[in-house]
Motif scaffolding. Sequence first.
Motif, PDB file in Angstrom:
ATOM      1  N   HIS A   1      18.019 -10.192  -5.278  1.00  0.00           N
ATOM      2  CA  HIS A   1      16.932 -11.091  -4.910  1.00  0.00           C
ATOM      3  C   HIS A   1      15.829 -10.332  -4.195  1.00  0.00           C
ATOM      4  O   HIS A   1      16.070  -9.282  -3.585  1.00  0.00           O
ATOM      5  CB  HIS A   1      17.447 -12.236  -4.033  1.00  0.00           C
ATOM      6  CG  HIS A   1      18.408 -11.800  -2.968  1.00  0.00           C
ATOM      7  ND1 HIS A   1      19.736 -11.523  -3.224  1.00  0.00           N
ATOM      8  CD2 HIS A   1      18.240 -11.563  -1.635  1.00  0.00           C
ATOM      9  CE1 HIS A   1      20.345 -11.156  -2.115  1.00  0.00           C
ATOM     10  NE2 HIS A   1      19.450 -11.159  -1.136  1.00  0.00           N
ATOM     11  N   VAL A   2      14.603 -10.857  -4.291  1.00  0.00           N
ATOM     12  CA  VAL A   2      13.421 -10.276  -3.654  1.00  0.00           C
ATOM     13  C   VAL A   2      12.679 -11.394  -2.934  1.00  0.00           C
ATOM     14  O   VAL A   2      12.432 -12.466  -3.511  1.00  0.00           O
ATOM     15  CB  VAL A   2      12.481  -9.610  -4.681  1.00  0.00           C
ATOM     16  CG1 VAL A   2      11.283  -8.975  -3.968  1.00  0.00           C
ATOM     17  CG2 VAL A   2      13.218  -8.568  -5.515  1.00  0.00           C
ATOM     18  N   PHE A   3      12.318 -11.137  -1.683  1.00  0.00           N
ATOM     19  CA  PHE A   3      11.591 -12.110  -0.861  1.00  0.00           C
ATOM     20  C   PHE A   3      10.210 -11.534  -0.583  1.00  0.00           C
ATOM     21  O   PHE A   3      10.069 -10.524   0.107  1.00  0.00           O
ATOM     22  CB  PHE A   3      12.361 -12.344   0.446  1.00  0.00           C
ATOM     23  CG  PHE A   3      12.019 -13.630   1.146  1.00  0.00           C
ATOM     24  CD1 PHE A   3      11.669 -14.769   0.442  1.00  0.00           C
ATOM     25  CD2 PHE A   3      12.080 -13.706   2.533  1.00  0.00           C
ATOM     26  CE1 PHE A   3      11.379 -15.958   1.090  1.00  0.00           C
ATOM     27  CE2 PHE A   3      11.794 -14.889   3.195  1.00  0.00           C
ATOM     28  CZ  PHE A   3      11.446 -16.015   2.475  1.00  0.00           C
ATOM     29  N   TRP A   4       9.180 -12.178  -1.160  1.00  0.00           N
ATOM     30  CA  TRP A   4       7.822 -11.638  -1.130  1.00  0.00           C
ATOM     31  C   TRP A   4       6.979 -12.252  -0.021  1.00  0.00           C
ATOM     32  O   TRP A   4       6.927 -13.476   0.121  1.00  0.00           O
ATOM     33  CB  TRP A   4       7.107 -11.917  -2.451  1.00  0.00           C
ATOM     34  CG  TRP A   4       7.565 -11.104  -3.618  1.00  0.00           C
ATOM     35  CD1 TRP A   4       8.327 -11.540  -4.669  1.00  0.00           C
ATOM     36  CD2 TRP A   4       7.267  -9.730  -3.882  1.00  0.00           C
ATOM     37  NE1 TRP A   4       8.528 -10.518  -5.565  1.00  0.00           N
ATOM     38  CE2 TRP A   4       7.882  -9.393  -5.119  1.00  0.00           C
ATOM     39  CE3 TRP A   4       6.535  -8.755  -3.205  1.00  0.00           C
ATOM     40  CZ2 TRP A   4       7.798  -8.122  -5.676  1.00  0.00           C
ATOM     41  CZ3 TRP A   4       6.444  -7.492  -3.763  1.00  0.00           C
ATOM     42  CH2 TRP A   4       7.070  -7.187  -4.984  1.00  0.00           C
ATOM     43  N   CYS A   5       6.275 -11.401   0.692  1.00  0.00           N
ATOM     44  CA  CYS A   5       5.231 -11.850   1.611  1.00  0.00           C
ATOM     45  C   CYS A   5       4.038 -12.293   0.769  1.00  0.00           C
ATOM     46  O   CYS A   5       3.681 -11.628  -0.212  1.00  0.00           O
ATOM     47  CB  CYS A   5       4.840 -10.715   2.552  1.00  0.00           C
ATOM     48  SG  CYS A   5       3.485 -11.111   3.684  1.00  0.00           S
ATOM     49  N   PRO A   6       3.371 -13.386   1.115  1.00  0.00           N
ATOM     50  CA  PRO A   6       2.267 -13.889   0.281  1.00  0.00           C
ATOM     51  C   PRO A   6       0.962 -13.121   0.430  1.00  0.00           C
ATOM     52  O   PRO A   6       0.050 -13.313  -0.369  1.00  0.00           O
ATOM     53  CB  PRO A   6       2.099 -15.326   0.772  1.00  0.00           C
ATOM     54  CG  PRO A   6       2.532 -15.274   2.213  1.00  0.00           C
ATOM     55  CD  PRO A   6       3.668 -14.286   2.246  1.00  0.00           C
ATOM     56  N   GLU A   7       0.851 -12.253   1.447  1.00  0.00           N
ATOM     57  CA  GLU A   7      -0.402 -11.575   1.738  1.00  0.00           C
ATOM     58  C   GLU A   7      -0.599 -10.334   0.865  1.00  0.00           C
ATOM     59  O   GLU A   7       0.365  -9.659   0.506  1.00  0.00           O
ATOM     60  CB  GLU A   7      -0.453 -11.152   3.207  1.00  0.00           C
ATOM     61  CG  GLU A   7      -0.416 -12.309   4.189  1.00  0.00           C
ATOM     62  CD  GLU A   7      -1.661 -13.147   4.112  1.00  0.00           C
ATOM     63  OE1 GLU A   7      -2.775 -12.577   4.031  1.00  0.00           O
ATOM     64  OE2 GLU A   7      -1.536 -14.389   4.144  1.00  0.00           O
ATOM     65  N   ASP A   8      -1.853 -10.043   0.561  1.00  0.00           N
ATOM     66  CA  ASP A   8      -2.210  -8.765  -0.047  1.00  0.00           C
ATOM     67  C   ASP A   8      -2.690  -7.829   1.045  1.00  0.00           C
ATOM     68  O   ASP A   8      -3.567  -8.201   1.843  1.00  0.00           O
ATOM     69  CB  ASP A   8      -3.316  -8.949  -1.094  1.00  0.00           C
ATOM     70  CG  ASP A   8      -2.780  -9.527  -2.387  1.00  0.00           C
ATOM     71  OD1 ASP A   8      -1.897  -8.901  -2.991  1.00  0.00           O
ATOM     72  OD2 ASP A   8      -3.241 -10.616  -2.783  1.00  0.00           O
ATOM     73  N   PHE A   9      -2.138  -6.630   1.070  1.00  0.00           N
ATOM     74  CA  PHE A   9      -2.481  -5.663   2.104  1.00  0.00           C
ATOM     75  C   PHE A   9      -3.329  -4.546   1.513  1.00  0.00           C
ATOM     76  O   PHE A   9      -3.259  -4.263   0.315  1.00  0.00           O
ATOM     77  CB  PHE A   9      -1.211  -5.119   2.749  1.00  0.00           C
ATOM     78  CG  PHE A   9      -0.435  -6.188   3.463  1.00  0.00           C
ATOM     79  CD1 PHE A   9      -0.909  -6.715   4.655  1.00  0.00           C
ATOM     80  CD2 PHE A   9       0.735  -6.697   2.919  1.00  0.00           C
ATOM     81  CE1 PHE A   9      -0.208  -7.729   5.306  1.00  0.00           C
ATOM     82  CE2 PHE A   9       1.436  -7.707   3.557  1.00  0.00           C
ATOM     83  CZ  PHE A   9       0.962  -8.224   4.758  1.00  0.00           C
ATOM     84  N   PRO A  10      -4.137  -3.909   2.348  1.00  0.00           N
ATOM     85  CA  PRO A  10      -5.073  -2.895   1.838  1.00  0.00           C
ATOM     86  C   PRO A  10      -4.382  -1.593   1.453  1.00  0.00           C
ATOM     87  O   PRO A  10      -3.159  -1.447   1.553  1.00  0.00           O
ATOM     88  CB  PRO A  10      -6.038  -2.695   3.014  1.00  0.00           C
ATOM     89  CG  PRO A  10      -5.226  -3.047   4.220  1.00  0.00           C
ATOM     90  CD  PRO A  10      -4.315  -4.157   3.787  1.00  0.00           C
TER      91      PRO A  10
END
Length: 267
Positions: A94-103
């Motif tokens: 399983h993978v748990f993704w943060c919703p933010e896009d980082f630079p």
Amino acid sequence: MSKISSIRVEGSSRHWTSLAALLLLCLVAGCSMVSPRSEADRAVDVLPERGELLYRADFDGPESVADWVMEGPGEITFEQGWMEMHSPDEQGHHVFWCPEDFPDSFIARWDAQNLDDEAGLVIVFFAALGVDGQDIFSPDLPERDGTFTQYTEGEIKSYHISYYANAAHNPGRGHANLRKNNTFSLLQKGEIGIPADSMQEHEITLVKEGDRIRLYIDDRKVIDYTDDTPVVDGVDTGSALGGGKIGFRQMKWTHFRYKNLRVYALP
């Protein structure tokens, strides 16, 4: 004016006199007592200063991850200020993704602790984007369910580091690996990450500074790689990846807990 702390030197007075004379000579001549190689080595290990806080997730309750996305049969619970993650009955990865896009450049820090040292493997994905630069949650991309090849050879590009490696099919591997996807190219075999038998809390620090990638476990560097050589083992992996999303992956045997995710810009 710089200060020189007191120094206790064992040995004869002649030794001390010679040392003092050498120090005086260097001060007069303006020379350095540190070799260029030593200065370079120290510079390599200096972390850049943190800029503004871009994102935080305390992982202390459901509200802290309300907009995160789970792919695969992973389950999260919260206890004593930590977020625990595992797959009930070891159903699947399983993978748990943060919703933010980082630079393109950032420093990310979080705490992690193993709750079952029998087996497990923990990965952080970062700089994740679709193959054509789209968001990884774009409806144009195939759905993902935690199957590893969907992330390493599929329709998204990313880097990933396995910083705890004690998989059931490869027990006690220990060392961290940095890979680049979607070619699943091994960029660097690193040092031991979180030790396979450790049940202690560890602070993880991930630094992406343009094309240079570093990862530390409790201030101990385990990965340091500059992605400036596109062809790796005969495969063209493309140019260095820029910004994108961060995700936490676990293999199905894993039971870890996490807290205090912080992501900072680099000034």
